[in-house]
Design an enzyme around this catalytic site. Structure first.
Site, PDB file in Angstrom:
ATOM      1  N   HIS A 117      12.372   1.897  -7.680  1.00  0.00           N
ATOM      2  CA  HIS A 117      13.701   1.300  -7.763  1.00  0.00           C
ATOM      3  C   HIS A 117      14.163   1.150  -9.209  1.00  0.00           C
ATOM      4  CE1 HIS A 117      12.971   0.762  -3.554  1.00  0.00           C
ATOM      5  NE2 HIS A 117      11.940  -0.017  -3.818  1.00  0.00           N
ATOM      6  N   GLU A 154      11.427  -6.620  -6.853  1.00  0.00           N
ATOM      7  CA  GLU A 154      10.456  -5.535  -6.894  1.00  0.00           C
ATOM      8  C   GLU A 154      10.707  -4.630  -8.086  1.00  0.00           C
ATOM      9  OE1 GLU A 154       8.864  -1.885  -4.013  1.00  0.00           O
ATOM     10  OE2 GLU A 154      10.644  -3.041  -3.455  1.00  0.00           O
ATOM     11  N   HIS A 209       5.035   0.081  -6.322  1.00  0.00           N
ATOM     12  CA  HIS A 209       5.876  -0.681  -5.410  1.00  0.00           C
ATOM     13  C   HIS A 209       5.225  -2.006  -5.051  1.00  0.00           C
ATOM     14  CE1 HIS A 209       8.658   2.636  -4.770  1.00  0.00           C
ATOM     15  NE2 HIS A 209       7.604   3.431  -4.668  1.00  0.00           N
ATOM     16  N   GLU A 291       1.399   0.062  -2.933  1.00  0.00           N
ATOM     17  CA  GLU A 291       2.042  -1.206  -2.626  1.00  0.00           C
ATOM     18  C   GLU A 291       1.088  -2.291  -3.112  1.00  0.00           C
ATOM     19  OE1 GLU A 291       4.962  -1.479  -1.365  1.00  0.00           O
ATOM     20  OE2 GLU A 291       5.391   0.343  -0.230  1.00  0.00           O
TER      21      GLU A 291
END
Length: 327
Positions: A117, A154, A209, A291
């Site tokens: 992102h 995030e 992430h 993650e």
């Protein structure tokens, strides 16, 4: 996740963990942190980030016991950040996307770090909602990502960890490139993220992430590419080396952070294989996603918002990359 977006799957109901307690985390890495244990069952499930759009997570694989000892894999930071929730000054200040490599064991190796992102994505809804081709289908360019209940995003987390990793890996002699360094208003799109690694002829790529699953869902997981041959996507050459990279990252992440593998995907292995992620499908070089924890769980969030823990996360991932590149 409470939203959908490119390369994201909607969360499935939490699966119960079955079978006897059989595998100690010491088996993942010689000399690793004792105490945590995982269940040796096979499962699959959703990820988060480039990750939640309705396709189910695929078969998981167990973490290899080949991950090396810390003496071979560790990389020491040049300075320690504070334990506050905010990044250290050195980690938060923008710097070039790549820098000349120093002398070291990784001299000549290229690592691409993909901070999931972009902090500015929320200001560019039209641009990030644009559909791009990922080989198997089309998905949105990017999403805003998730956040903790306290508002720590995030995008901020991934960029901070990426900068910490760059410092660690450059100290080992690697040439490190970031797909974005807070230096663009949004994106890049998921297809461009893959292209950056490909054009750099990277020896390893890691996409960072943090998940946005339900409360009580805890732990990390590494997402590996499945075998895909469709349109512009052909992962056949990278499936094997990517698995090796993912196994080494998972083992070292456990050792350095003390975090357990996810209790809601991967059957307790910390590894999940997926065929629906553009960032993996379009890669022609070894690549995985990680993650690092679940931002929506208060206990995981307390770690993710800690500068001291983020330094551990950066070191664990970096140690896995070093181990992979040194073979």
């Amino acid at each position: 996740m409470s939203y959908t977006g490119p390369d994201f799957d909607a969360p499935e109901p939490r699966r119960s963990r079955r079978g006897p307690l059989t595998v100690a985390l010491a088996a993942l890495v010689p000399g690793a942190l004792l105490g945590w244990a995982v269940y040796a069952v096979v499962g699959g499930g959703p990820g988060d980030d480039e990750r939640n759009d309705g396709a189910a997570g695929e078969a998981s694989a167990s973490v290899s016991s080949r991950a090396p000892s810390s003496a071979k894999a560790s990389a020491s930071p040049s300075k320690k950040p504070s334990g506050s929730a905010e990044p250290s000054a050195s980690a938060s200040s923008p710097s070039p996307a790549s820098a000349p490599a120093a002398a070291g064991p990784l001299k000549g190796k290229v690592v691409v770090i993909d901070p999931g992102h972009n902090p500015g994505n929320f200001r560019h809804a039209a641009e990030i909602n644009r559909q791009v081709d990922i080989g198997t289908n089309r998905k949105e360019c990017d999403t805003t990502g998730t956040s903790t209940n306290g508002g720590y995003t995030e995008a901020k987390f991934t960029l901070d960890v990426a900068r910490r990793m760059r410092e660690l890996l450059e100290a080992q002699g690697a040439t490190v490139k970031l797909t974005q360094d807070g230096d663009r208003p949004f994106g890049p799109c998921i297809d461009e993220r893959a292209r950056i690694g490909n054009e750099a002829k990277a020896d390893a790529v890691v996409s960072l992430h943090a998940d946005g699953s339900g409360t009580g869902n805890r732990g990390f997981h590494v997402i590996l590419p499945g075998t895909v041959q469709a349109g512009a996507a052909d992962t056949r050459a990278i499936v094997g080396p990517s698995r090796e990279l993912g196994e080494r990252i998972a083992g070292n992440f456990v050792r350095v952070t003390g975090s357990a593998p996810s209790n809601y995907v991967g059957g307790g292995t910390g590894l999940v294989t997926r065929k629906d992620l553009g960032g993996l499908n379009l890669s022609t070089v070894p690549k995985v996603f990680i993650e690092c924890g679940n931002m929506r769980d208060s206990k995981d969030a307390a770690q993710l918002t800690s500068g001291a823990w983020r330094q551990k996360a950066a070191r664990g991932i970096s140690d896995g990359i070093v181990s992979f590149l040194r073979g």
